[in-house]
Motif scaffolding. Sequence first.
Motif, PDB file in Angstrom:
ATOM      1  N   CYS A   1     -77.869  -1.093  99.682  1.00  0.00           N
ATOM      2  CA  CYS A   1     -78.429   0.181 100.142  1.00  0.00           C
ATOM      3  C   CYS A   1     -79.845   0.309  99.589  1.00  0.00           C
ATOM      4  CB  CYS A   1     -77.541   1.314  99.641  1.00  0.00           C
ATOM      5  SG  CYS A   1     -78.311   2.942  99.695  1.00  0.00           S
TER       6      CYS A   1
ATOM      7  N   HIS B   1     -76.088   1.018  95.475  1.00  0.00           N
ATOM      8  CA  HIS B   1     -74.987   1.098  96.425  1.00  0.00           C
ATOM      9  C   HIS B   1     -74.945  -0.187  97.238  1.00  0.00           C
ATOM     10  CE1 HIS B   1     -76.205   5.628  96.432  1.00  0.00           C
ATOM     11  NE2 HIS B   1     -75.683   5.246  95.283  1.00  0.00           N
TER      12      HIS B   1
ATOM     13  N   CYS C   1     -73.851   4.596 104.372  1.00  0.00           N
ATOM     14  CA  CYS C   1     -73.603   4.341 102.956  1.00  0.00           C
ATOM     15  C   CYS C   1     -72.651   5.423 102.464  1.00  0.00           C
ATOM     16  CB  CYS C   1     -74.910   4.358 102.164  1.00  0.00           C
ATOM     17  SG  CYS C   1     -74.636   4.167 100.391  1.00  0.00           S
TER      18      CYS C   1
ATOM     19  N   CYS D   1     -74.383   7.508  99.652  1.00  0.00           N
ATOM     20  CA  CYS D   1     -75.501   8.356 100.083  1.00  0.00           C
ATOM     21  C   CYS D   1     -75.009   9.418 101.061  1.00  0.00           C
ATOM     22  CB  CYS D   1     -76.599   7.531 100.751  1.00  0.00           C
ATOM     23  SG  CYS D   1     -77.538   6.491  99.639  1.00  0.00           S
TER      24      CYS D   1
HETATM   25 ZN   LIG Z   1     -76.617   4.488  99.288  1.00  0.00          ZN
END
Ligand SMILES: [Zn+2]
Length: 85
Positions: free
Chosen positions: A78, A66, A30, A33
């Motif tokens: 996500c 996300h 991600c 992240c």
């Molecule tokens: Zn994420």
Amino acid sequence: MTTKRRIEITTETSEVVVIRRPQPLASRWCELCREPVGMVRPEQAAILAGISWREVSRRVEAGTVHFNETPDGLLLICLKSLLPL
Ligand SMILES: [Zn+2]
């Protein structure tokens, strides 16, 4: 003399709802992240988060979750941003 027979039919239904995380959970990178996280399809994300599919897409559009798009155009959500741990 007539005999009355009573036939009783009992139906019992039970519903078992099992919510489990997809196994094995595909981990993908991600960008937001900055780490590999669990990515699921929007319909799975909705089930896991207990929200509607519409709510998932609303959050995607609002940028509060996300997401990632696969080269074949599949949208993946996500989980880390969707499910507060
Ligand atoms: Zn994420």
